[in-house]
Design a protein around this motif. Sequence first.
Motif, PDB file in Angstrom:
ATOM      1  N   UNK A   1       0.995  -1.269  -0.283  1.00 34.01           N
ATOM      2  CA  UNK A   1       0.104   0.121  -0.060  1.00 34.01           C
ATOM      3  C   UNK A   1       0.386   1.319  -0.098  1.00 34.01           C
ATOM      4  N   UNK A   2       2.064   1.566   0.717  1.00 32.77           N
ATOM      5  CA  UNK A   2       2.600   2.872   0.629  1.00 32.77           C
ATOM      6  C   UNK A   2       3.316   2.641  -0.163  1.00 32.77           C
ATOM      7  N   UNK A   3       3.454   1.896  -1.305  1.00 29.49           N
ATOM      8  CA  UNK A   3       4.121   2.320  -2.913  1.00 29.49           C
ATOM      9  C   UNK A   3       2.437   2.773  -3.863  1.00 29.49           C
ATOM     10  N   UNK A   4       1.966   1.173  -3.630  1.00 35.69           N
ATOM     11  CA  UNK A   4       1.248   2.390  -4.455  1.00 35.69           C
ATOM     12  C   UNK A   4       0.508   3.147  -4.385  1.00 35.69           C
ATOM     13  N   UNK A   5      -0.445   4.132  -3.408  1.00 36.71           N
ATOM     14  CA  UNK A   5      -0.442   4.890  -2.668  1.00 36.71           C
ATOM     15  C   UNK A   5       0.123   6.131  -3.182  1.00 36.71           C
ATOM     16  N   UNK A   6       1.133   6.597  -3.624  1.00 36.68           N
ATOM     17  CA  UNK A   6       1.260   7.866  -4.789  1.00 36.68           C
ATOM     18  C   UNK A   6       1.713   7.430  -5.481  1.00 36.68           C
ATOM     19  N   UNK A   7       1.525   6.227  -7.067  1.00 39.26           N
ATOM     20  CA  UNK A   7       1.185   5.364  -7.718  1.00 39.26           C
ATOM     21  C   UNK A   7       0.153   5.947  -8.101  1.00 39.26           C
ATOM     22  N   UNK A   8      -1.111   5.525  -7.378  1.00 35.16           N
ATOM     23  CA  UNK A   8      -2.470   6.251  -7.557  1.00 35.16           C
ATOM     24  C   UNK A   8      -2.746   7.564  -7.407  1.00 35.16           C
ATOM     25  N   UNK A   9      -2.201   8.063  -6.227  1.00 37.29           N
ATOM     26  CA  UNK A   9      -2.330   9.818  -6.032  1.00 37.29           C
ATOM     27  C   UNK A   9      -1.890  10.713  -7.616  1.00 37.29           C
ATOM     28  N   UNK A  10      -0.671   9.865  -8.043  1.00 39.87           N
ATOM     29  CA  UNK A  10      -0.253  11.327  -8.986  1.00 39.87           C
ATOM     30  C   UNK A  10      -1.115  10.602 -10.108  1.00 39.87           C
ATOM     31  N   UNK A  11      -1.827   9.219 -10.273  1.00 40.37           N
ATOM     32  CA  UNK A  11      -2.542   9.491 -11.745  1.00 40.37           C
ATOM     33  C   UNK A  11      -3.638   9.558 -11.656  1.00 40.37           C
ATOM     34  N   UNK A  12      -4.513   9.762 -10.603  1.00 37.04           N
ATOM     35  CA  UNK A  12      -5.925  10.299  -9.980  1.00 37.04           C
ATOM     36  C   UNK A  12      -4.979  12.004 -10.490  1.00 37.04           C
ATOM     37  N   UNK A  13      -4.800  12.383  -9.936  1.00 33.08           N
ATOM     38  CA  UNK A  13      -3.881  14.253 -10.192  1.00 33.08           C
ATOM     39  C   UNK A  13      -3.748  14.296 -11.766  1.00 33.08           C
ATOM     40  N   UNK A  14      -3.198  13.726 -12.105  1.00 35.72           N
ATOM     41  CA  UNK A  14      -2.788  14.097 -13.225  1.00 35.72           C
ATOM     42  C   UNK A  14      -3.850  13.558 -14.049  1.00 35.72           C
ATOM     43  N   UNK A  15      -4.777  12.578 -14.465  1.00 39.62           N
ATOM     44  CA  UNK A  15      -6.157  12.491 -14.774  1.00 39.62           C
ATOM     45  C   UNK A  15      -7.082  13.769 -14.710  1.00 39.62           C
ATOM     46  N   UNK A  16      -7.683  14.048 -13.277  1.00 37.26           N
ATOM     47  CA  UNK A  16      -8.063  15.476 -13.040  1.00 37.26           C
ATOM     48  C   UNK A  16      -7.675  16.043 -13.563  1.00 37.26           C
ATOM     49  N   UNK A  17      -6.525  16.703 -13.636  1.00 45.46           N
ATOM     50  CA  UNK A  17      -6.512  18.078 -14.267  1.00 45.46           C
ATOM     51  C   UNK A  17      -6.395  17.819 -15.777  1.00 45.46           C
ATOM     52  N   UNK A  18      -5.953  16.850 -16.345  1.00 42.49           N
ATOM     53  CA  UNK A  18      -6.024  17.036 -17.791  1.00 42.49           C
ATOM     54  C   UNK A  18      -7.942  16.500 -18.513  1.00 42.49           C
ATOM     55  N   UNK A  19      -8.281  16.130 -17.507  1.00 36.44           N
ATOM     56  CA  UNK A  19     -10.140  16.348 -16.866  1.00 36.44           C
ATOM     57  C   UNK A  19     -10.904  17.867 -17.610  1.00 36.44           C
ATOM     58  N   UNK A  20      -9.658  17.663 -16.572  1.00 33.56           N
ATOM     59  CA  UNK A  20     -10.636  19.837 -16.024  1.00 33.56           C
ATOM     60  C   UNK A  20      -9.953  20.813 -17.474  1.00 33.56           C
ATOM     61  N   UNK A  21      -9.269  20.363 -17.750  1.00 35.95           N
ATOM     62  CA  UNK A  21      -8.220  21.670 -19.069  1.00 35.95           C
ATOM     63  C   UNK A  21      -9.413  20.724 -19.947  1.00 35.95           C
ATOM     64  N   UNK A  22     -10.960  20.118 -20.508  1.00 37.80           N
ATOM     65  CA  UNK A  22     -11.453  19.751 -21.208  1.00 37.80           C
ATOM     66  C   UNK A  22     -12.524  20.328 -20.962  1.00 37.80           C
ATOM     67  N   UNK A  23     -12.787  21.419 -21.262  1.00 33.80           N
ATOM     68  CA  UNK A  23     -14.036  22.078 -20.991  1.00 33.80           C
ATOM     69  C   UNK A  23     -14.559  23.286 -22.388  1.00 33.80           C
ATOM     70  N   UNK A  24     -15.029  23.633 -22.490  1.00 35.28           N
ATOM     71  CA  UNK A  24     -15.500  24.686 -23.472  1.00 35.28           C
ATOM     72  C   UNK A  24     -15.177  25.974 -23.540  1.00 35.28           C
ATOM     73  N   UNK A  25     -14.513  26.305 -24.920  1.00 34.07           N
ATOM     74  CA  UNK A  25     -14.084  28.501 -24.394  1.00 34.07           C
ATOM     75  C   UNK A  25     -14.824  28.755 -24.123  1.00 34.07           C
ATOM     76  N   UNK A  26     -14.156  29.777 -22.906  1.00 34.92           N
ATOM     77  CA  UNK A  26     -15.266  29.918 -22.282  1.00 34.92           C
ATOM     78  C   UNK A  26     -13.696  30.919 -21.547  1.00 34.92           C
TER      79      UNK A  26
END
Length: 149
Positions: free
Chosen positions: A13-38
């Motif tokens: 778990x201690x090794x999985x935690x940062x991998x998972x956190x990083x993946x979620x953070x990066x995906x969330x950032x990318x999804x947030x960027x996918x937005x209508x122009x405005x």
Amino acid sequence: MTERTVTAERVPPAQLAPQLRDAITRLNRRVRQARPVGDLTVTQVSALTSLRLAGTMTPRELADVERVQPPTMTKIVGKLEDRGLVRRTPHPTDGRQVILAATEGGQAVLDQFERARDEWLAHRLAALDEDERETLQRAAEILQQLARA
């Protein structure tokens, strides 16, 4: 059981935690960027989303939820109000306070943002094979459990 599953089970778990956190953070950032122009900022969209989820809040409550200082939230709310996305009404018991709520226009803007994000993600998911999508479905269920814990 596949080799991939066996390997995943052996990750501590201690090794999985940062991998998972990083993946979620990066995906969330990318999804947030996918937005209508405005010209709405990520912060403004976040505040509007918090109002939608809560229904109504005082400016102080909204600042606390968004983890910003009240003067910063005053500026954010002012810009949203100028665009007709947020409305202020008098507080029912405290004449010094106001209650904030997303307007129908604010709800519509959030709906557009969600559609754009969902379309972006659905397009990426369509490129995966069925096994990968099933794995992500299960992962989504597990992440929901973690979020509720």
